[in-house]
Design an enzyme around this catalytic site. Structure first.
Site, mmCIF file in Angstrom:
data_model
loop_
_atom_site.group_PDB
_atom_site.id
_atom_site.type_symbol
_atom_site.label_atom_id
_atom_site.label_comp_id
_atom_site.label_asym_id
_atom_site.label_seq_id
_atom_site.Cartn_x
_atom_site.Cartn_y
_atom_site.Cartn_z
ATOM 1 N N TYR A 132 0.837 -1.205 0.000
ATOM 2 C CA TYR A 132 0.000 0.000 0.000
ATOM 3 C C TYR A 132 0.872 1.256 0.000
ATOM 4 O O TYR A 132 0.668 2.172 -0.816
ATOM 5 C CB TYR A 132 -0.931 -0.015 1.213
ATOM 6 N N VAL A 142 -9.538 9.169 5.613
ATOM 7 C CA VAL A 142 -10.961 9.197 5.265
ATOM 8 C C VAL A 142 -11.697 8.052 5.965
ATOM 9 O O VAL A 142 -11.199 6.927 6.039
ATOM 10 C CB VAL A 142 -11.144 9.101 3.729
ATOM 11 N N THR A 174 -13.686 5.334 5.834
ATOM 12 C CA THR A 174 -14.107 4.384 4.802
ATOM 13 C C THR A 174 -14.241 2.981 5.398
ATOM 14 O O THR A 174 -13.808 2.734 6.530
ATOM 15 C CB THR A 174 -13.056 4.321 3.676
#
Length: 124
Positions: free
Chosen positions: A15, A57, A59
């Site tokens: 990532y 964020v 999510t």
């Protein structure tokens, strides 16, 4: 842009590397475009590239992180949620809409845009 492009997280190798690669791609395109513009006397139709840092964020991925048992930084992400420091996806969408529709092309690609930067928040 992403914080993971600039800060390593244990067990997030893929990532972090993908985010860092995107950030570097933005920087390289910016440099190459500047060189091409300075070498040309005629207007060029070149693609526009920008970099956006939306913050952390709220999510489904964040939800998964907060329930992980084997993630070293799990408490950091739990604290962000508990302290109300996650950015809503609606706020991020509004920010991106502003960048794509209300900034000039040169302004958009000039610098990396951080949602937390107070200097431009009054514009969106």
């Amino acid at each position: 842009g992403s914080g993971a492009a600039h800060k390593p997280y244990h067990s997030w190798g893929g990532y972090c590397m993908s985010k860092a690669a995107l950030h570097m791609m933005y920087q390289v395109f910016k440099e190459e475009k500047a060189a091409v513009k300075s070498e040309s006397d005629s207007p060029l139709l070149l693609p526009r590239f920008g970099s956006i840092r939306p913050g952390v964020v709220d999510t489904p991925m964040q939800e998964t992180l907060r329930t992980a048992q084997d993630f070293q930084n799990v408490q950091f992400f739990r604290n962000l949620k508990e302290e109300g420091k996650l950015v809503s996806s609606k706020k991020v969408a509004k920010f991106i809409d502003f960048l794509l529709h209300d900034t000039e092309p040169d302004e958009f690609e000039e610098d990396e845009w951080d949602i937390r930067d107070a200097a431009h928040q009054s514009r969106w």
